[in-house]
Write a protein that holds these residues in place. Sequence first.
Motif, PDB file in Angstrom:
ATOM      1  N   GLY A 118     136.348  68.105  63.498  1.00  0.00           N
ATOM      2  CA  GLY A 118     135.676  69.322  63.926  1.00  0.00           C
ATOM      3  C   GLY A 118     134.489  69.056  64.823  1.00  0.00           C
ATOM      4  O   GLY A 118     134.010  69.956  65.518  1.00  0.00           O
ATOM      5  N   GLN A 119     133.995  67.829  64.816  1.00  0.00           N
ATOM      6  CA  GLN A 119     132.873  67.468  65.677  1.00  0.00           C
ATOM      7  C   GLN A 119     133.402  67.112  67.059  1.00  0.00           C
ATOM      8  O   GLN A 119     134.299  66.282  67.197  1.00  0.00           O
ATOM      9  N   GLU A 120     132.862  67.756  68.098  1.00  0.00           N
ATOM     10  CA  GLU A 120     133.414  67.584  69.444  1.00  0.00           C
ATOM     11  C   GLU A 120     132.694  66.509  70.255  1.00  0.00           C
ATOM     12  O   GLU A 120     133.284  65.872  71.116  1.00  0.00           O
ATOM     13  N   ALA A 121     131.401  66.334  70.012  1.00  0.00           N
ATOM     14  CA  ALA A 121     130.617  65.350  70.761  1.00  0.00           C
ATOM     15  C   ALA A 121     129.315  65.116  70.017  1.00  0.00           C
ATOM     16  O   ALA A 121     128.889  65.932  69.193  1.00  0.00           O
ATOM     17  N   THR A 122     128.672  63.997  70.311  1.00  0.00           N
ATOM     18  CA  THR A 122     127.391  63.703  69.684  1.00  0.00           C
ATOM     19  C   THR A 122     126.516  62.925  70.660  1.00  0.00           C
ATOM     20  O   THR A 122     127.034  62.192  71.517  1.00  0.00           O
ATOM     21  N   GLN A 123     125.210  63.103  70.547  1.00  0.00           N
ATOM     22  CA  GLN A 123     124.282  62.393  71.434  1.00  0.00           C
ATOM     23  C   GLN A 123     122.915  62.280  70.755  1.00  0.00           C
ATOM     24  O   GLN A 123     122.480  63.186  70.044  1.00  0.00           O
ATOM     25  N   ARG A 124     122.261  61.154  70.991  1.00  0.00           N
ATOM     26  CA  ARG A 124     120.931  60.911  70.427  1.00  0.00           C
ATOM     27  C   ARG A 124     119.875  61.190  71.490  1.00  0.00           C
ATOM     28  O   ARG A 124     120.011  60.783  72.641  1.00  0.00           O
ATOM     29  N   PHE A 125     118.816  61.876  71.092  1.00  0.00           N
ATOM     30  CA  PHE A 125     117.714  62.182  72.001  1.00  0.00           C
ATOM     31  C   PHE A 125     116.435  61.562  71.462  1.00  0.00           C
ATOM     32  O   PHE A 125     116.043  61.820  70.313  1.00  0.00           O
ATOM     33  N   VAL A 126     115.800  60.730  72.265  1.00  0.00           N
ATOM     34  CA  VAL A 126     114.563  60.065  71.878  1.00  0.00           C
ATOM     35  C   VAL A 126     113.687  59.946  73.113  1.00  0.00           C
ATOM     36  O   VAL A 126     114.182  59.717  74.223  1.00  0.00           O
ATOM     37  N   ALA A 127     112.386  60.123  72.958  1.00  0.00           N
ATOM     38  CA  ALA A 127     111.468  60.043  74.091  1.00  0.00           C
ATOM     39  C   ALA A 127     111.385  58.609  74.610  1.00  0.00           C
ATOM     40  O   ALA A 127     111.569  57.642  73.869  1.00  0.00           O
ATOM     41  N   ALA A 128     111.098  58.482  75.900  1.00  0.00           N
ATOM     42  CA  ALA A 128     110.977  57.166  76.517  1.00  0.00           C
ATOM     43  C   ALA A 128     109.851  56.373  75.851  1.00  0.00           C
ATOM     44  O   ALA A 128     108.756  56.904  75.603  1.00  0.00           O
ATOM     45  N   ASP A 129     110.146  55.120  75.561  1.00  0.00           N
ATOM     46  CA  ASP A 129     109.159  54.192  74.974  1.00  0.00           C
ATOM     47  C   ASP A 129     108.631  54.665  73.626  1.00  0.00           C
ATOM     48  O   ASP A 129     107.538  54.257  73.201  1.00  0.00           O
ATOM     49  N   ALA A 130     109.372  55.538  72.946  1.00  0.00           N
ATOM     50  CA  ALA A 130     108.919  56.048  71.650  1.00  0.00           C
ATOM     51  C   ALA A 130     109.481  55.197  70.516  1.00  0.00           C
ATOM     52  O   ALA A 130     110.504  54.524  70.665  1.00  0.00           O
ATOM     53  N   ALA A 131     108.782  55.247  69.388  1.00  0.00           N
ATOM     54  CA  ALA A 131     109.251  54.601  68.166  1.00  0.00           C
ATOM     55  C   ALA A 131     109.347  55.680  67.096  1.00  0.00           C
ATOM     56  O   ALA A 131     108.429  55.845  66.282  1.00  0.00           O
ATOM     57  N   PRO A 132     110.423  56.449  67.105  1.00  0.00           N
ATOM     58  CA  PRO A 132     110.527  57.604  66.198  1.00  0.00           C
ATOM     59  C   PRO A 132     110.438  57.208  64.733  1.00  0.00           C
ATOM     60  O   PRO A 132     110.965  56.176  64.317  1.00  0.00           O
ATOM     61  N   GLN A 133     109.764  58.055  63.960  1.00  0.00           N
ATOM     62  CA  GLN A 133     109.638  57.836  62.532  1.00  0.00           C
ATOM     63  C   GLN A 133     110.521  58.805  61.731  1.00  0.00           C
ATOM     64  O   GLN A 133     110.763  58.602  60.551  1.00  0.00           O
ATOM     65  N   THR A 134     110.961  59.877  62.404  1.00  0.00           N
ATOM     66  CA  THR A 134     111.766  60.912  61.750  1.00  0.00           C
ATOM     67  C   THR A 134     113.005  61.190  62.583  1.00  0.00           C
ATOM     68  O   THR A 134     112.926  61.264  63.809  1.00  0.00           O
ATOM     69  N   SER A 135     114.137  61.345  61.921  1.00  0.00           N
ATOM     70  CA  SER A 135     115.384  61.686  62.604  1.00  0.00           C
ATOM     71  C   SER A 135     115.832  63.072  62.161  1.00  0.00           C
ATOM     72  O   SER A 135     115.957  63.333  60.960  1.00  0.00           O
ATOM     73  N   LEU A 136     116.032  63.945  63.118  1.00  0.00           N
ATOM     74  CA  LEU A 136     116.432  65.324  62.854  1.00  0.00           C
ATOM     75  C   LEU A 136     117.895  65.497  63.218  1.00  0.00           C
ATOM     76  O   LEU A 136     118.286  65.274  64.369  1.00  0.00           O
ATOM     77  N   LEU A 137     118.721  65.870  62.253  1.00  0.00           N
ATOM     78  CA  LEU A 137     120.150  66.059  62.493  1.00  0.00           C
ATOM     79  C   LEU A 137     120.414  67.528  62.809  1.00  0.00           C
ATOM     80  O   LEU A 137     120.205  68.402  61.975  1.00  0.00           O
ATOM     81  N   VAL A 138     120.873  67.786  64.042  1.00  0.00           N
ATOM     82  CA  VAL A 138     121.146  69.141  64.511  1.00  0.00           C
ATOM     83  C   VAL A 138     122.636  69.275  64.765  1.00  0.00           C
ATOM     84  O   VAL A 138     123.219  68.516  65.546  1.00  0.00           O
TER      85      VAL A 138
END
Length: 354
Positions: free
Chosen positions: A25-45
């Motif tokens: 049922g999932q058609e596509a997926t992509q990760r979004f992260v700011a340039a040069d960032a070290a994310p501490q939280t991952s939000l699943l949309v």
Amino acid sequence: MNVQGLWRRCATMIALFLWALPVAGQEATQRFVAADAAPQTSLLVRSTTDISIFAPALEAFVTQFPTVQIQYEQWGSNALYSDSLSACEGQSLPADIVISSGVHQMVDLVNRACASEYRSDLTAQLPAARIWRDELWGITREAAVIIYNTDLISAEDAPRTRFDLLDLMRRPSDDLIGKIATYDVEASGLGFLFAFMDSQEAATFGGLLEGFARVDAVATCCSAEIIEGVESGQYKIAYNVLGSYVESVQHKNLGVIHPEDYTMFLSRGLMIPKGASQRETAGVFLDFLLSPQGRAVLSKSTLIHDNNSDETSTTLSAERYIPIGPTLLVAMDKQRRGRFIAKWRDTFGMDAQE
């Protein structure tokens, strides 16, 4: 390595392999992260919105909040509803945010106690038609339009109203046989919602079904497929197409009509599932989309049509806004839905889906 250690290693490898596989049922997926960032939280949309159209808003969010990365999954509306219901019942892991154009399905999920409450100054400013129980919020404003191939349909023949479309389909010519398309209401939750709302609003609905049957109209699944079909000349006209997807890119030979008898407007619903692991960050994301900055990005991406329009307009207006609220539960009634789909199958000569 002993047998127990080998087993653990194999189990880990299998788990990683299964995690990498696309979910049904999932058609596509992509990760979004700011340039040069070290994310501490991952939000699943999880959302029905095409990645290409929603990407600017997602990129703007992670740029403003670089400690957050977004894992974005694009789903079909029916599959997303089933997945969200499964998560609500504890049978699978929930997303942090669910966004769908199948707003009737979202209202049903909220009614089943599948959503979390959230309030902010920005949600409080929403008109009543775009918020329900502080658990479901409308984040866009998109029109259902008629599109046509300008190389194959003259400006004089382009249907400006549903009555015009009826007149075209009643002509004795065979020019439109197999050349009119709309959504398959069984395959598309959005298509079902548009058609069902038409049946409640339009005195022309019975005539439209008769006309679709007369010209052997085609019912198909997806906005992109319909738009591409009209652009290529496979179809000459398409009815009830989501205007935001048409207007998101330039088309040399597509005409777009907001029906003058009335134009339906939809607001995609956003829900924070009750089992979301990142509820606080989900609220931040919602507020961003409702903020002036977020709305500007959504407008530029064609997801908000005419930012200043009155969303509380009456049914006497040429604009018909689909309200987010319990009235949409009528569209989820099993018997009513079954009768509606049976009539649709009969119109389009379709067999029942397995």
